[in-house]
Design a protein around this motif. Structure first.
Motif, PDB file in Angstrom:
ATOM      1  N   ILE A  34     -16.003 117.872  49.843  1.00  0.00           N
ATOM      2  CA  ILE A  34     -16.913 119.102  49.035  1.00  0.00           C
ATOM      3  C   ILE A  34     -17.003 119.168  46.989  1.00  0.00           C
ATOM      4  O   ILE A  34     -18.096 119.351  46.974  1.00  0.00           O
ATOM      5  N   MET A  35     -15.882 119.075  46.606  1.00  0.00           N
ATOM      6  CA  MET A  35     -15.508 119.602  45.326  1.00  0.00           C
ATOM      7  C   MET A  35     -16.841 118.314  44.625  1.00  0.00           C
ATOM      8  O   MET A  35     -17.229 117.411  43.231  1.00  0.00           O
ATOM      9  N   GLY A  38     -20.441 118.043  44.437  1.00  0.00           N
ATOM     10  CA  GLY A  38     -20.651 118.982  43.881  1.00  0.00           C
ATOM     11  C   GLY A  38     -20.697 118.558  42.377  1.00  0.00           C
ATOM     12  O   GLY A  38     -21.566 118.600  41.723  1.00  0.00           O
ATOM     13  N   THR A  39     -19.558 118.211  41.863  1.00  0.00           N
ATOM     14  CA  THR A  39     -19.174 117.411  40.752  1.00  0.00           C
ATOM     15  C   THR A  39     -19.536 116.414  40.232  1.00  0.00           C
ATOM     16  O   THR A  39     -20.256 116.437  39.459  1.00  0.00           O
ATOM     17  N   ALA A  41     -22.872 115.435  41.497  1.00  0.00           N
ATOM     18  CA  ALA A  41     -24.472 115.830  41.874  1.00  0.00           C
ATOM     19  C   ALA A  41     -24.742 116.169  39.969  1.00  0.00           C
ATOM     20  O   ALA A  41     -25.586 115.619  38.918  1.00  0.00           O
ATOM     21  N   SER A  42     -23.375 116.529  39.280  1.00  0.00           N
ATOM     22  CA  SER A  42     -23.655 117.302  37.896  1.00  0.00           C
ATOM     23  C   SER A  42     -23.181 115.447  37.110  1.00  0.00           C
ATOM     24  O   SER A  42     -23.533 115.981  35.730  1.00  0.00           O
TER      25      SER A  42
END
Ligand code: C2E
Ligand code: CA
Ligand code: CA
Length: 559
Positions: A34-35, A38-39, A41-42
């Protein structure tokens, strides 16, 4: 196979802790993914933009986080693979454990635990084909003796061989299990109404398992007793389950043992009530010994020439609160099986010694001894101890042993007779003619007397009296120098024939039935043959001559 039974210091089994760790690892991997998303994606657009020279470089902190995520995902993946391998290994181990739990280690057959469910499954299976199953319990008859004599190695090999023989003999789909010790179960499907096939098969089992076998250089001979119960024996459509079948087969097997072993029986309802009665008698006998319910009765022994009373044979009776006065023919064999015959006999003899101490000292006391008691190497010492404790003159005591004692161990019997003789106790050979003692045995064992069995004496009476056998026994005894007692004198006719044959002792219903101690005391008081406690042992008038003189009666083969 190893088992994970060890516990960690916090009290949790190791296996559980491993599972805990697996869950934590799985959680970490999921969080990492999940992280990562998230990370990623940015950070990824920042990296791409930096490459294209459009923006600033990616945030270092985020790049590190991304790398950490990747490491965690790799770690999670590896843990996942380890986990699936571990699960596969655990499944294999569980399967191995299940097979081990269901089979008998020694023979590889099913065991007691698994045969029940396997039988129930088989019953359900064959029912659809209009068939029943026969549940047979096969018990080796003399296994203990073979085992004791030749050791456990031979015993184990014999059990394996029996299992092999059974497995080979039975038709496909049959089950074979070792129930424990030397007991096997065979479950055989058969078409309804064709139980004769099972009879045939079981006949073969008896024949094949009974074949002598050479094991480790020893020839072992074994017979089997078999009890069988059929699943369809109840009302149609209501087949019995494995538990009931096993119980019934067990009862039928027990019946086969009682019928002399090396045979088979199908279960029948009355066997169950017989067994219940037997169990009831067993408990009753044990309790009866504790409560002193066993009492001596006495049968008169007469000098046939003079008609004088010369002594009594003690015959045991059980005064049972539930069954009334029970015959020794019923309870002696059970007491022998239970292993309490020694205790019972000692109690009776002790009581008889007390009773006989009040009788005229010329009267003898005969006691019956079971072959089982003679296996006790301390038997003669125990008997002599009783005699000494009661201050009873050993010369007045006569021990009756049956011919069957002689097959057991002649050396033991000889040494027992010798030690009793040394103290003055006499020995009679009881039920003579019904066993198989050889002339050589008769000559070599120092008996003092032969007792002709009642079955021969009876032939002297009735419509067609026949005195040939009794005549032959009397001459044989004369030749051996042994005095004789004839049992079962029921009337004048028998008495007259015997009296003409020589100087015999005799006993039987003609002189009265066996009586309890109090009745005997009254009888002796009437005859003046009672020594009142305080003392005079003078025989009163009417006692007649003592029938036999001990020195005249004693017989020594060696002398
Ligand atoms: P046994 O030693 O042959 O005893 C004689 C049996 O025949 C007795 O049966 C007796 O009551 C019976 N009897 C005596 N006279 C006559 C007669 O004229 N006609 C008929 N038909 N029978 C007669 P009982 O008391 O039932 O004893 C049966 C057997 O039980 C005895 O046979 C003996 O072998 C055994 N027994 C009795 N007491 C003891 C004991 O304390 N210990 C042991 N080991 N066995 C005992
Ligand atoms: Ca007897
Ligand atoms: Ca007899």
């Amino acid at each position: 196979m190893t088992t994970e039974s060890a516990e960690e210091p916090d009290g949790k089994p190791r296996a559980l802790r491993k599972a805990d760790r697996d869950i934590v690892a799985l959680g970490i991997a999921t969080a990492a993914i999940i992280m990562f998303l998230g990370t990623g994606a940015s950070v990824m657009p920042q990296i791409v933009r930096a490459w294209m020279g459009v923006g600033l470089g990616p945030d270092r902190l985020l790049v590190n986080a991304l790398l950490l995520n990747i490491a965690l995902i790799i770690f999670g993946w590896r843990r996942y693979r380890e986990l699936t391998e571990e699960i596969a290994e655990r499944c294999r181990a569980e399967e191995r454990a299940r097979i081990l739990a269901e089979t008998d280690e020694l023979t590889g057959c099913l065991n007691r635990r698994s045969i029940e469910s396997a039988t129930d499954r088989l019953i359900a299976e064959v029912r659809a084909e209009h068939s029943d199953v026969a549940f047979a319990i096969v018990d080796l008859d003399n296994f203990k003796a073979v085992n004791d004599l030749n050791g456990h190695k031979v015993g184990d090999a014999l059990l394996k061989m029996t299992a092999d023989r059974l497995t080979r003999l039975l038709p496909p789909r049959s089950l074979v299990a070792r129930l424990g010790g030397d007991e096997f179960a065979c479950v055989i499907p058969f078409e309804k109404g064709h139980a004769a096939r099972v009879d045939q098969l079981v006949g073969k089992v008896i024949e094949q398992t009974g074949r002598p076998a050479e094991i480790e250089g020893v020839v072992a001979e074994i017979t089997v007793s078999i009890g069988i119960a059929a699943s369809g024996s109840e009302d149609e459509g209501n087949a019995l389950d494995a538990e009931v079948l096993m119980h019934r087969a067990d009862i039928a097997m027990y019946h086969a043992k009682k019928q002399g072993k090396n045979c088979y029986f199908w279960f029948e309802e009355p066997m169950e009530s017989e067994l219940r009665l037997r169990n009831e008698l067993e408990t009753g006998i044990r309790r009866g010994i504790e409560r002193g319910e066993f009492v001596p009765f006495y049968e008169q022994q007469i000098d046939l020439e003079t008609g004088d009373l010369v002594g009594f044979e003690m015959l045991a009776r059980w005064n049972s609160p539930k069954h009334g006065l029970v015959s020794p023919e019923v309870f002696i064999p059970i007491a022998e099986d239970l292993g309490v015959i020694g205790e019972l006999s000692e109690h009776l003899i002790a009581q008889a010694l007390v009773d006989a101490s009040e009788w005229d000292p010329r009267l003898t006391l005969s006691v019956n001894i079971s072959p089982v008691q003679l296996r006790d190497p301390w038997f003669s010492q125990k008997l002599l101890k009783l005699v000494v404790e009661h201050g009873f003159p050993p010369q007045r005591l006569d021990v009756e042993i049956t011919e069957s004692c002689l097959h057991e161990n002649i050396a033991v019997v000889r040494s027992m007779i010798t030690s009793l003789h040394n103290q003055g106790v006499t020995i009679s050979l009881d039920d003579f003619g019904t066993g198989f003692s050889s002339l050589a045995q008769l000559r070599s064992l120092p008996f003092n007397r032969l007792k002709i069995d009642r079955s021969f004496v009876t032939e002297l009476g009735g419509e067609k009296p026949d005195s040939r056998i009794v005549g032959a026994i009397v001459s044989l005894a004369e030749g051996l120098g042994l005095p004789i007692t004839a049992e079962g004198i029921e009337d004048e006719q028998i008495l007259a024939t015997l009296a003409a044959m020589g100087r015999l002792k005799g006993q039987g219903y003609h002189y009265g039935r066996p009586e309890d101690a109090a009745t005997v005391r009254e009888r002796l008081r009437g005859l003046g043959l009672l020594c009142e406690r305080a003392g005079s042992s003078e025989a009163a008038p009417g006692a007649g001559e003592p029938a036999t003189d001990e020195s005249e009666e004693r017989y020594s083969a060696t002398g």
